[in-house]
Design a protein around this motif. Structure first.
Motif, PDB file in Angstrom:
ATOM      1  N   LEU A  19       1.736   8.904  -6.087  1.00 28.85           N
ATOM      2  CA  LEU A  19       1.940  10.695  -6.092  1.00 28.85           C
ATOM      3  C   LEU A  19       3.227  10.700  -7.182  1.00 28.85           C
ATOM      4  CD1 LEU A  19       2.044  10.803  -2.155  1.00 28.85           C
ATOM      5  CD2 LEU A  19      -0.117  11.889  -3.043  1.00 28.85           C
TER       6      LEU A  19
ATOM      7  N   ARG B 281       0.592  -1.174   0.054  1.00 30.90           N
ATOM      8  CA  ARG B 281      -0.194  -0.204  -0.173  1.00 30.90           C
ATOM      9  C   ARG B 281       1.045   1.409   0.158  1.00 30.90           C
ATOM     10  NH1 ARG B 281      -2.490  -1.055   4.234  1.00 30.90           N
ATOM     11  NH2 ARG B 281      -1.970   0.261   5.663  1.00 30.90           N
TER      12      ARG B 281
ATOM     13  N   THR C 168       2.119   1.421  -3.272  1.00 26.25           N
ATOM     14  CA  THR C 168       1.148   2.170  -4.513  1.00 26.25           C
ATOM     15  C   THR C 168       1.415   3.336  -4.115  1.00 26.25           C
ATOM     16  OG1 THR C 168       0.239  -0.346  -4.108  1.00 26.25           O
ATOM     17  CG2 THR C 168      -0.709   1.623  -4.873  1.00 26.25           C
ATOM     18  N   GLN C 169       1.383   3.869  -3.019  1.00 21.29           N
ATOM     19  CA  GLN C 169       1.141   5.762  -2.602  1.00 21.29           C
ATOM     20  C   GLN C 169       2.431   6.517  -3.270  1.00 21.29           C
ATOM     21  OE1 GLN C 169       0.062   5.373   1.238  1.00 21.29           O
ATOM     22  NE2 GLN C 169      -1.935   5.110   1.805  1.00 21.29           N
TER      23      GLN C 169
ATOM     24  N   PHE D  82      -4.707  11.695  -0.408  1.00 17.88           N
ATOM     25  CA  PHE D  82      -3.823  10.120  -0.636  1.00 17.88           C
ATOM     26  C   PHE D  82      -3.138   9.768   0.837  1.00 17.88           C
ATOM     27  CE2 PHE D  82      -4.333  10.858  -5.220  1.00 17.88           C
ATOM     28  CZ  PHE D  82      -5.206   9.759  -5.237  1.00 17.88           C
ATOM     29  N   VAL D  83      -2.681  10.333   1.986  1.00 16.44           N
ATOM     30  CA  VAL D  83      -2.029  10.065   2.936  1.00 16.44           C
ATOM     31  C   VAL D  83      -2.478  11.035   3.951  1.00 16.44           C
ATOM     32  CG1 VAL D  83      -0.101  10.738   4.054  1.00 16.44           C
ATOM     33  CG2 VAL D  83       0.545  10.638   1.622  1.00 16.44           C
TER      34      VAL D  83
END
Length: 224
Positions: free
Chosen positions: A33, A25, A28-29, A95-96
């Motif tokens: 980004l 995960r 992926t982030q 996303f974070v």
């Protein structure tokens, strides 16, 4: 094996899977980004080139040599990159969304940018302007990203228990007021009835008439 044990094992499996996919995960982030960082930069630079009538090339995105202060297009590209860093704060927040992880993601994005720029130009950036701009980009993204993430975290939090005592206190005070008011009204009514009865008995005694109770008794005897 009982049904409760099977249910407990089923509830434990998703947590184990989520923990095992935590590195995936995060990776992926980072990929998302980093891709959005270059995509938004490409859009802004392409729009700038169309307005300025300058041909678009990948050097404007991946090369450190295009960041110059002796030409108009060089100044414009510098401003576009700064606008891009501010715009990517939105992606960091989405996303974070955690203020403690913003620092790591910002350094990762610019570290990968340094690696990609070095590989594209086959040389480590030797421009002082490029390094100063990277420091400014990191500072702006770190400051705005931390603020936006904290705002999002505090916006989600709420304190329902704080309103409950006040509501209960208000309800209790209203109930006490009602009891006091009803108690006072009952006492007042009883006091008025006793006072009226005493007045009637006193008036009957002065006029020589039989009391109200005796009259009632004689009437009842006569009816019998």
């Amino acid at each position: 094996m009982s049904f409760k044990d099977q249910r407990r094992r089923r509830n434990r499996r998703p947590a184990t899977r989520i923990d095992s996919l935590a590195p995936t995960r995060l990776a992926t982030q980072i990929v998302i980004l980093q891709t959005l960082y270059y995509v938004t930069a490409a859009i802004f630079i392409l729009f700038t080139c169309l307005v300025a009538g300058t041909p678009f090339s990948l050097d404007l995105i991946f090369s450190w040599k295009t960041l110059r202060i002796d030409t108009t297009i060089g100044w414009t590209i510098c401003l576009v990159w700064f606008l891009n860093s501010i715009f990517n704060v939105l992606f960091l927040t989405i996303f974070v969304g955690r203020s403690k992880m913003i620092f790591d993601f910002v350094l990762t994005i610019h570290g990968l940018n340094l690696l990609i720029t070095t590989l594209y130009t086959a040389h480590i950036p030797a421009s002082l302007l490029w390094w100063l701009l990277q420091v400014a980009f990191i500072f702006s993204m770190l400051t705005l990203g931390t603020w936006a993430s904290r705002w999002r975290e505090l916006n989600v939090m709420y304190f329902p228990t704080a309103a409950a005592p006040s509501a209960s206190v208000a309800a209790n005070s209203q109930a006490v007021n009602r009891e006091v008011s009803t108690g006072l009204s009952d006492d007042a009514e009883e006091y008025e009835l006793v006072e009226r009865q005493e007045d009637l008995e006193l008036g009957a005694h002065n006029t020589g008439a039989p009391p109200l109770d005796s009259g009632n008794k004689s009437t009842s005897n006569g009816n019998q």
